[in-house]
Design a protein around this motif. Structure first.
Motif, PDB file in Angstrom:
ATOM      1  N   ASN A  79     -14.473 -11.563  -2.820  1.00  0.00           N
ATOM      2  CA  ASN A  79     -13.069 -11.368  -2.453  1.00  0.00           C
ATOM      3  C   ASN A  79     -12.497 -10.020  -2.887  1.00  0.00           C
ATOM      4  O   ASN A  79     -11.335  -9.720  -2.610  1.00  0.00           O
ATOM      5  CB  ASN A  79     -12.209 -12.497  -3.019  1.00  0.00           C
ATOM      6  CG  ASN A  79     -12.547 -13.823  -2.367  1.00  0.00           C
ATOM      7  OD1 ASN A  79     -12.704 -13.890  -1.142  1.00  0.00           O
ATOM      8  ND2 ASN A  79     -12.711 -14.863  -3.168  1.00  0.00           N
ATOM      9  N   ASN A  80     -13.307  -9.215  -3.582  1.00  0.00           N
ATOM     10  CA  ASN A  80     -12.835  -7.865  -3.898  1.00  0.00           C
ATOM     11  C   ASN A  80     -12.725  -7.048  -2.614  1.00  0.00           C
ATOM     12  O   ASN A  80     -13.348  -7.376  -1.602  1.00  0.00           O
ATOM     13  CB  ASN A  80     -13.821  -7.171  -4.844  1.00  0.00           C
ATOM     14  CG  ASN A  80     -13.839  -7.809  -6.220  1.00  0.00           C
ATOM     15  OD1 ASN A  80     -13.009  -8.669  -6.511  1.00  0.00           O
ATOM     16  ND2 ASN A  80     -14.789  -7.411  -7.043  1.00  0.00           N
ATOM     17  N   LYS A 129      -8.577   5.201   0.809  1.00  0.00           N
ATOM     18  CA  LYS A 129      -9.155   5.526   2.109  1.00  0.00           C
ATOM     19  C   LYS A 129      -8.574   6.840   2.612  1.00  0.00           C
ATOM     20  O   LYS A 129      -7.358   7.037   2.588  1.00  0.00           O
ATOM     21  CB  LYS A 129      -8.847   4.414   3.117  1.00  0.00           C
ATOM     22  CG  LYS A 129      -9.454   4.661   4.505  1.00  0.00           C
ATOM     23  CD  LYS A 129      -9.215   3.464   5.425  1.00  0.00           C
ATOM     24  CE  LYS A 129      -9.861   3.678   6.798  1.00  0.00           C
ATOM     25  NZ  LYS A 129      -9.665   2.521   7.698  1.00  0.00           N
ATOM     26  N   ALA A 146     -13.332  -4.015   0.074  1.00  0.00           N
ATOM     27  CA  ALA A 146     -14.630  -3.566   0.567  1.00  0.00           C
ATOM     28  C   ALA A 146     -15.074  -2.258  -0.089  1.00  0.00           C
ATOM     29  O   ALA A 146     -16.171  -2.172  -0.643  1.00  0.00           O
ATOM     30  CB  ALA A 146     -14.578  -3.411   2.084  1.00  0.00           C
ATOM     31  N   TYR A 147     -14.220  -1.236  -0.039  1.00  0.00           N
ATOM     32  CA  TYR A 147     -14.643   0.084  -0.482  1.00  0.00           C
ATOM     33  C   TYR A 147     -13.763   0.602  -1.604  1.00  0.00           C
ATOM     34  O   TYR A 147     -12.558   0.395  -1.607  1.00  0.00           O
ATOM     35  CB  TYR A 147     -14.595   1.087   0.673  1.00  0.00           C
ATOM     36  CG  TYR A 147     -15.484   0.682   1.823  1.00  0.00           C
ATOM     37  CD1 TYR A 147     -16.875   0.748   1.705  1.00  0.00           C
ATOM     38  CD2 TYR A 147     -14.952   0.200   3.006  1.00  0.00           C
ATOM     39  CE1 TYR A 147     -17.703   0.356   2.742  1.00  0.00           C
ATOM     40  CE2 TYR A 147     -15.772  -0.195   4.063  1.00  0.00           C
ATOM     41  CZ  TYR A 147     -17.151  -0.119   3.921  1.00  0.00           C
ATOM     42  OH  TYR A 147     -17.959  -0.508   4.941  1.00  0.00           O
ATOM     43  N   VAL A 187       0.536  -7.716  -1.648  1.00  0.00           N
ATOM     44  CA  VAL A 187       0.762  -8.649  -0.541  1.00  0.00           C
ATOM     45  C   VAL A 187       0.834  -7.970   0.823  1.00  0.00           C
ATOM     46  O   VAL A 187       0.896  -8.644   1.840  1.00  0.00           O
ATOM     47  CB  VAL A 187       2.050  -9.486  -0.745  1.00  0.00           C
ATOM     48  CG1 VAL A 187       1.914 -10.375  -1.966  1.00  0.00           C
ATOM     49  CG2 VAL A 187       3.272  -8.592  -0.867  1.00  0.00           C
ATOM     50  N   ALA A 188       0.844  -6.646   0.856  1.00  0.00           N
ATOM     51  CA  ALA A 188       0.922  -5.986   2.167  1.00  0.00           C
ATOM     52  C   ALA A 188       0.141  -4.686   2.162  1.00  0.00           C
ATOM     53  O   ALA A 188       0.073  -3.988   1.153  1.00  0.00           O
ATOM     54  CB  ALA A 188       2.379  -5.713   2.546  1.00  0.00           C
ATOM     55  N   GLY A 189      -0.442  -4.390   3.313  1.00  0.00           N
ATOM     56  CA  GLY A 189      -1.234  -3.174   3.463  1.00  0.00           C
ATOM     57  C   GLY A 189      -2.689  -3.445   3.173  1.00  0.00           C
ATOM     58  O   GLY A 189      -3.018  -4.253   2.311  1.00  0.00           O
ATOM     59  N   ALA A 190      -3.561  -2.762   3.919  1.00  0.00           N
ATOM     60  CA  ALA A 190      -4.990  -3.039   3.805  1.00  0.00           C
ATOM     61  C   ALA A 190      -5.690  -2.129   2.802  1.00  0.00           C
ATOM     62  O   ALA A 190      -6.859  -2.293   2.528  1.00  0.00           O
ATOM     63  CB  ALA A 190      -5.653  -2.905   5.176  1.00  0.00           C
ATOM     64  N   GLU A 191      -4.953  -1.154   2.245  1.00  0.00           N
ATOM     65  CA  GLU A 191      -5.539  -0.273   1.245  1.00  0.00           C
ATOM     66  C   GLU A 191      -4.592  -0.172   0.055  1.00  0.00           C
ATOM     67  O   GLU A 191      -3.443  -0.578   0.147  1.00  0.00           O
ATOM     68  CB  GLU A 191      -5.741   1.155   1.792  1.00  0.00           C
ATOM     69  CG  GLU A 191      -6.649   1.264   3.003  1.00  0.00           C
ATOM     70  CD  GLU A 191      -5.874   1.122   4.304  1.00  0.00           C
ATOM     71  OE1 GLU A 191      -4.630   1.179   4.268  1.00  0.00           O
ATOM     72  OE2 GLU A 191      -6.519   0.924   5.344  1.00  0.00           O
ATOM     73  N   SER A 195       0.817  -1.202   0.000  1.00  0.00           N
ATOM     74  CA  SER A 195       0.000   0.000   0.000  1.00  0.00           C
ATOM     75  C   SER A 195       0.856   1.260   0.000  1.00  0.00           C
ATOM     76  O   SER A 195       2.005   1.259   0.422  1.00  0.00           O
ATOM     77  CB  SER A 195      -0.935  -0.001   1.210  1.00  0.00           C
ATOM     78  OG  SER A 195      -0.200  -0.175   2.399  1.00  0.00           O
ATOM     79  N   ILE A 224      -6.193  -5.190  -2.711  1.00  0.00           N
ATOM     80  CA  ILE A 224      -6.635  -6.355  -1.940  1.00  0.00           C
ATOM     81  C   ILE A 224      -7.692  -5.950  -0.918  1.00  0.00           C
ATOM     82  O   ILE A 224      -8.603  -6.714  -0.620  1.00  0.00           O
ATOM     83  CB  ILE A 224      -5.431  -7.062  -1.291  1.00  0.00           C
ATOM     84  CG1 ILE A 224      -5.846  -8.450  -0.817  1.00  0.00           C
ATOM     85  CG2 ILE A 224      -4.819  -6.226  -0.174  1.00  0.00           C
ATOM     86  CD1 ILE A 224      -4.702  -9.391  -0.599  1.00  0.00           C
ATOM     87  N   GLY A 225      -7.586  -4.719  -0.413  1.00  0.00           N
ATOM     88  CA  GLY A 225      -8.616  -4.192   0.495  1.00  0.00           C
ATOM     89  C   GLY A 225      -9.254  -2.967  -0.136  1.00  0.00           C
ATOM     90  O   GLY A 225      -9.560  -2.959  -1.322  1.00  0.00           O
TER      91      GLY A 225
END
Lengths: 361, 402
Positions: free
Chosen positions: B137-138, B114, B140-141, B85-89, B59, B109-110
């Motif tokens: 699996n996409n 944001k 969320a936002y 592979v890393a980070g939620a956004e 991210s 991945i997330g």
């Protein structure tokens, strides 16, 4: 090019031996040195990791899980200055303070990393002949506040990294580990524990984390800091988090301590994750805010198909257990700082949820 | 023998020579340069993204105030996170006075973009998309500002988010206009927010088109949203949200949906062929998500002061998205029948002040069906006289200029 490199490497090696116990140096934010050893806090001498005598090694009770890395923590304060104690907040530390945290792994004869922890906290036992150094993070107290930076180890030296790095490491079980060295802004993501003021603070420098016996100094750490003149204003009794794996402590205390250090830096009333309404620091919150029968707000697939953060008595129905027990970056918690599942941590939190009483309708 | 200062100096020089000598490429890749710009940004910086598709495996993060990120167009400047592979956004921003425009963020991945806490936020002509289409699996936002104030979202395109394409949470002073959101679970969602104007958007082919929600356990209660001049058609995509999320309780076929929110004005929209109903109004109790029994005392689960007028409706209501709704439809309108344009769970606050209006409708011959969910649907029916009332209209949102 390789000639230059070899020449310089040789030069550096000889210099490093020469400048072992120099003074700790302070740098302003716009002149951070490229080499970690320039700070004088911590450096490699041959194969031996060496901490400056004027820095104090410390440990936490339960610590943040970081992909099973071992961590050597040191704190330095300018001579004659001391930190002010606070019963629940990060201690107020003098300008010029430097905190270091070196992440490393024991390695086997083939250089593969071991995830078993047998280290008792003595830096003298950290040698590159059987350890792999990954990174050293510094928190530096400037006049304007704390600054967080990271140095990445490469051979005999660690080099400043602003952007961080994804390192692919190999574990003893031959599994690959995507180890994330945080960028400067990512450091702030966790260390700005108040996400509104965005002020960076050390996370571990709190009474409840430090209040423990030191293996190295044969004393309680806070007492040791006091005796060295590093800490003033201590009022007792002092809270203490549990060691997560200390079976003499209650499951509840161990689990709350684990959640506090692993989640509380964001999941507190002023933290980045206050958007979720889920508060996991070691403060007294209403039960629903602590997750009891609390539906998620914006968890996406992080719910794992479960309805509540905590379903008392039922870890397998609780989102909390699910998010700890996955390594999918879209679903896992914490969001940063691990790419492996801390199985033992999951077991602890699940054991705690299993013993909770109540029912979600 | 050299003194230690000389040695240090030499060592520093030597090391920088090593660093210079060892850098693998003569210049940074765009990815590295971009990340470096974000990490070292200062107020006033304009960070540009050239034409091209740029792959990232972790991210990106920006904390500095007063920064603009500018691409060459949402079809030209593409930040691709396939294989992240890393980070939620994809891009995570925590800053004031932030503008991002004319680029795309794909396959994170997330969440794609944001913005967590910040004043004066502009997100303009940004596309967030999961290129594989709807999938649980996409991320969320797509576009996800939360706890922001004075925020403009315009001309964006959001596709295939597994929660909301455009989601404004816990914010104040909001304009969402001229966006296109499609094939998300929720097209546009305004949640726990105060003062939002949502207009001239196109929200087609989502599970629900435009949602105005309040969730419990959050310090800010939302109210005052105007939804007008939007096109809201065919939001009949099967719900692909993760179970347990709030939007997993949205029945496929919801056009505009209000849940537990107050002072919502819905007017001048063109709303068609949403097969649960063109407008759905519900309390927290029939939102079909969990956590109903331990509502904090301060949470208001009832929608109130909902004003519906001058919309153009057509079609819809033919295949309600939940079994119990199908049964009600069958019972009242027959298996080949259709719900009217507006349905409501009919649940009202037992302690409601007499003079407080729940829903007022002034929309030609459009009908509102109360399904009377509080009484096992016994009193389900249409009684338009009940909704012949008025509520003071809301003032337009005016953003403070940056």
């Amino acid at each position: 090019m390789s000639t230059i490199k070899a020449l310089v490497a040789g030069l550096c090696a000889s210099i490093l031996v020469g400048c072992g116990q120099g003074e700790v140096k302070h740098f302003d934010a716009n002149e951070y040195p490229q080499a970690l050893s320039d700070w004088g806090i911590i450096e490699l001498q041959g194969t031996q990791l060496k901490v400056n005598d004027s820095a104090v090694v410390y440990e936490l009770n339960t610590a943040l899980f970081s992909d099973y890395a071992l961590k050597l923590r040191t704190v330095f304060m300018p001579v004659g200055e001391s930190a002010n104690y606070h019963p629940s907040e990060t201690f107020d530390m003098p300008v010029g303070s430097i905190i270091s945290k070196t992440f490393f792994y024991p390695k086997d004869s083939e250089g593969r990393l071991l995830t078993t922890n047998t280290w008792q906290g003595d830096p003298k036992e950290v040698s590159t002949s059987n350890h792999h150094l990954v990174e050293t993070r510094l928190l530096v107290k400037q006049t304007g506040g704390w600054d967080a930076i990271s140095y990445i180890w490469q051979g005999q030296e660690a080099y400043l990294s602003i952007t961080g790095k994804l390192q692919r490491l190999t574990l003893a079980n031959n599994k690959q580990l995507n180890y994330l060295i945080p960028s400067r802004n990512q450091c702030a993501s966790c260390h700005a524990t108040n996400h509104t003021t965005k002020t960076i603070r050390p996370i571990g420098i709190k009474a409840r984390h430090l209040n423990r016996a030191s293996n190295l100094y044969q004393a309680n750490q806070l007492t040791h800091w006091q005796s060295k003149g590093m800490l003033q204003g201590v009022t007792r009794p002092v809270e203490a988090n549990a060691l997560w794996n200390d079976e003499s402590a209650s499951i509840k205390h161990r689990a709350r301590s684990y959640l506090d250090i692993n989640c509380g830096h964001c999941h507190n009333a002023e933290g980045a994750a206050d958007t979720s309404g889920l508060l996991l620091d070691y403060e007294d919150h209403p039960k629903s805010a602590m997750g009891y029968c609390k539906p998620p707000v914006a968890a996406g697939s992080g719910t794992g198909g479960r309805l509540y953060s905590i379903v008392p008595g039922h870890p397998a129905q609780s989102i909390l257990s699910f998010r700890l027990d996955t390594d999918n970056p879209a679903m896992m918690m914490p969001e940063l700082g691990r790419s492996l599942i801390h199985k033992e941590g999951v077991e602890l939190v699940s054991a705690w949820i299993a013993e909770l009483e109540g029912e979600c309708i | 023998m050299m003194n230690s200062n000389t040695i240090k100096l030499l060592s520093t020089l030597g090391l920088s020579a090593v660093i210079a000598a060892c850098s693998q490429a003569p210049q940074l890749s765009f990815q590295d340069a971009f990340r470096q710009s974000l990490e070292t940004a200062k107020p006033g910086d304009v960070i540009t993204v050239p034409e091209g598709t740029f792959a990232f495996d972790r991210s990106l993060i920006l904390n500095a105030d007063g920064v603009t990120i500018r691409g060459q167009g949402m079809g030209k400047s593409i930040l691709s996170f396939k294989g992240q592979v890393a980070g939620a956004e994809g891009l995570s921003v925590s800053a004031n006075d932030f503008t991002i425009e004319d680029l795309a963020i794909e396959d994170t991945i997330g969440d794609a973009l944001k913005v967590n806490e910040g004043n004066n936020i502009v997100i303009r002509r940004v596309r967030t998309e999961w290129t594989n289409g709807p999938d649980v699996n996409n991320g969320a936002y797509g576009i996800y500002p939360v706890q922001t104030t004075n925020i403009l979202l315009e001309g964006n395109v959001a596709i295939a988010a597994s929660d909301a394409g455009i989601y404004v949470g816990q914010s104040k002073q909001i304009i969402v206009r001229n966006n296109r959101a499609e094939f998300n679970v929720a097209g546009i969602e305004i949640e726990n927010s105060i003062g939002a104007d949502v207009y001239q958007n196109t929200t087609n082919n989502n599970t629900g088109g435009i949602l105005v929600f309040n969730m419990p356990h959050i310090t800010q209660r939302g109210y005052a949203t105007r939804v007008f001049d939007n096109d809201v058609n065919n939001n009949n995509t099967a719900n692909f949200a993760a179970p347990g999320t709030a939007v997993s309780g949205v029945p496929a076929g919801s056009g505009v949906m209000v849940n537990s929110n107050d002072q919502v004005e819905i007017f001048n929209n063109r709303i068609a062929d949403n097969n649960t109903a063109n407008i759905v109004i519900s309390s927290y109790f029939s939102a079909n998500y969990a956590g109903q029994q331990e509502l904090a005392a301060e949470f208001d689960p009832y929608p109130e002061e909902i004003l519906i007028y001058d919309n153009t409706f057509s079609g819809g209501g033919t295949t309600p998205g939940f079994d119990y709704l199908v049964e009600i439809r069958d019972a009242i309108y027959g298996v080949d029948g259709a719900f009217p344009d507006i349905i409501w769970d009919g649940i009202i606050d037992p302690n409601k002040a007499e003079e407080k209006q729940v829903i007022c409708v002034d929309n030609g011959d459009a009908q509102l069906l109360s399904v009377d969910a509080a009484n096992e649907f016994k009193g389900a029916g249409v009684d338009m006289q009940k909704y012949d009332c008025t509520v003071a209209k809301l003032a337009p949102i005016e953003l403070a200029s940056n």
